[in-house]
Design a protein around this motif. Structure first.
Motif, PDB file in Angstrom:
ATOM      1  N   VAL A  54      42.642  23.402  32.360  1.00  0.00           N
ATOM      2  CA  VAL A  54      41.280  23.638  31.865  1.00  0.00           C
ATOM      3  C   VAL A  54      40.309  22.768  32.646  1.00  0.00           C
ATOM      4  CG1 VAL A  54      39.747  23.308  29.891  1.00  0.00           C
ATOM      5  CG2 VAL A  54      41.972  24.353  29.555  1.00  0.00           C
ATOM      6  N   ALA A  55      39.187  23.353  33.048  1.00  0.00           N
ATOM      7  CA  ALA A  55      38.215  22.655  33.885  1.00  0.00           C
ATOM      8  C   ALA A  55      37.397  21.640  33.095  1.00  0.00           C
ATOM      9  CB  ALA A  55      37.281  23.653  34.549  1.00  0.00           C
ATOM     10  N   VAL A  56      37.414  20.410  33.587  1.00  0.00           N
ATOM     11  CA  VAL A  56      36.442  19.382  33.198  1.00  0.00           C
ATOM     12  C   VAL A  56      35.507  19.267  34.402  1.00  0.00           C
ATOM     13  CG1 VAL A  56      36.079  16.936  32.713  1.00  0.00           C
ATOM     14  CG2 VAL A  56      38.021  18.148  31.691  1.00  0.00           C
ATOM     15  N   ILE A 165      41.642  27.113  35.425  1.00  0.00           N
ATOM     16  CA  ILE A 165      41.831  26.946  36.855  1.00  0.00           C
ATOM     17  C   ILE A 165      43.281  27.261  37.207  1.00  0.00           C
ATOM     18  CG2 ILE A 165      41.728  25.347  38.806  1.00  0.00           C
ATOM     19  CD1 ILE A 165      39.001  25.920  37.587  1.00  0.00           C
ATOM     20  N   LEU A 166      43.458  28.148  38.194  1.00  0.00           N
ATOM     21  CA  LEU A 166      44.773  28.429  38.768  1.00  0.00           C
ATOM     22  C   LEU A 166      44.682  28.066  40.246  1.00  0.00           C
ATOM     23  CD1 LEU A 166      47.628  29.683  38.816  1.00  0.00           C
ATOM     24  CD2 LEU A 166      46.537  31.915  39.174  1.00  0.00           C
ATOM     25  N   ALA A 167      45.493  27.114  40.691  1.00  0.00           N
ATOM     26  CA  ALA A 167      45.422  26.649  42.075  1.00  0.00           C
ATOM     27  C   ALA A 167      46.829  26.542  42.652  1.00  0.00           C
ATOM     28  CB  ALA A 167      44.719  25.299  42.149  1.00  0.00           C
ATOM     29  N   ASP A 168      46.965  26.962  43.915  1.00  0.00           N
ATOM     30  CA  ASP A 168      48.256  26.864  44.593  1.00  0.00           C
ATOM     31  C   ASP A 168      48.031  26.688  46.086  1.00  0.00           C
ATOM     32  OD1 ASP A 168      47.591  29.417  45.524  1.00  0.00           O
ATOM     33  OD2 ASP A 168      48.972  30.466  44.192  1.00  0.00           O
ATOM     34  N   VAL A 172      42.152  28.297  45.263  1.00  0.00           N
ATOM     35  CA  VAL A 172      41.776  27.968  43.889  1.00  0.00           C
ATOM     36  C   VAL A 172      41.028  29.141  43.270  1.00  0.00           C
ATOM     37  CG1 VAL A 172      40.591  26.348  42.384  1.00  0.00           C
ATOM     38  CG2 VAL A 172      41.553  25.545  44.556  1.00  0.00           C
ATOM     39  N   LEU A 173      41.462  29.552  42.076  1.00  0.00           N
ATOM     40  CA  LEU A 173      40.857  30.656  41.337  1.00  0.00           C
ATOM     41  C   LEU A 173      40.327  30.138  39.999  1.00  0.00           C
ATOM     42  CD1 LEU A 173      40.336  33.707  40.749  1.00  0.00           C
ATOM     43  CD2 LEU A 173      42.705  33.815  39.914  1.00  0.00           C
ATOM     44  N   VAL A 174      39.115  30.580  39.648  1.00  0.00           N
ATOM     45  CA  VAL A 174      38.488  30.219  38.378  1.00  0.00           C
ATOM     46  C   VAL A 174      38.470  31.450  37.481  1.00  0.00           C
ATOM     47  CG1 VAL A 174      36.437  29.265  37.266  1.00  0.00           C
ATOM     48  CG2 VAL A 174      37.012  28.593  39.617  1.00  0.00           C
TER      49      VAL A 174
END
Length: 223
Positions: A54-56, A165-168, A172-174
């Motif tokens: 989760v984005a902060v 947030i999905l990042a690999d 990075v995807l929001v």
């Protein structure tokens, strides 16, 4: 006027959402949609991890990291720090000391629309970071101001506090929370089809036949 704008900390990611997205690849989602992705210059810093959280959100001006240091004491497991550097490409707000604090909090990762420092120390801590590059010039505590948990722009993508947030290794995807199920359903089904296609290729099927490309080329040759 106040120098700092502070919003409420989002709740950490639920186990259900984390499980839904943990097997999803950003590149799979990129087959069907082109929005929500950060600039490809924001790359994984010496790791190949995939994270979901989760984005902060933070907006930090120039050479100041006052608000970041404060925020590190508020992080919880499942939080991903997303930092809008407001165009600064000279000063590293994220380095070894900050990583130690984030790691101790149990936070999941950090995404920085700017520079980092201390890549070896960050790698040793096995704390996943995405950024634009490395610099030895760092931020300081100058009390210039900033925003916490307000909408920000990171790598050209709008990020709201509480976004997923999905990042690999691909980027990075929001995602807004209400998109998670639709995106996960599509991506997981496509990845399953992809594995079946790989099996068929190894058995001798041509990729052009599977994708339909050969049909178009051969039709054009006949015409």
């Amino acid at each position: 006027m106040k120098k700092f704008r502070i919003g409420a900390m989002p709740s950490p990611i639920s186990d259900a959402v984390k499980q839904r997205l943990s097997e999803v690849e950003t590149a799979t989602v990129g087959h069907i949609r082109q929005w929500g992705f950060m600039d490809p210059e924001i790359q994984a810093l010496r790791h190949t991890r995939r994270v979901v959280g989760v984005a902060v959100t933070l907006a930090l001006p120039a050479q100041d990291s006052t608000l970041l240091h404060h925020t590190l004491g508020l992080l919880r497991p499942g939080h991903i720090v997303v930092i809008d550097r407001l165009g600064d490409r000279k000063h590293a707000c994220w380095g070894g000391g900050v990583t130690n604090a984030a790691h101790a909090s149990g936070a999941t990762a950090a995404i920085v629309d700017g520079m980092c420092t201390d890549p070896l120390e960050i790698a040793e801590l096995q704390f996943p970071v995405w950024c634009r590059g490395i610099t030895p010039i760092t931020t300081r505590i100058y009390d210039l101001g900033g925003m916490l948990n307000m909408p920000v722009s990171c790598g050209g993508a709008v990020v709201n506090p509480g976004d997923i947030i999905l990042a690999d290794e691909n980027g990075v995807l929001v995602l807004s929370p209400d998109e998670v199920d639709e995106v996960a359903d599509y991506a997981l089904a496509k990845q399953q089809r992809g594995m079946e296609n790989v099996r068929r290729i190894h058995e001798g099927t041509r990729l052009g036949d599977l994708s339909g490309a050969t049909k178009f080329v051969e039709r054009d040759a006949i015409d």
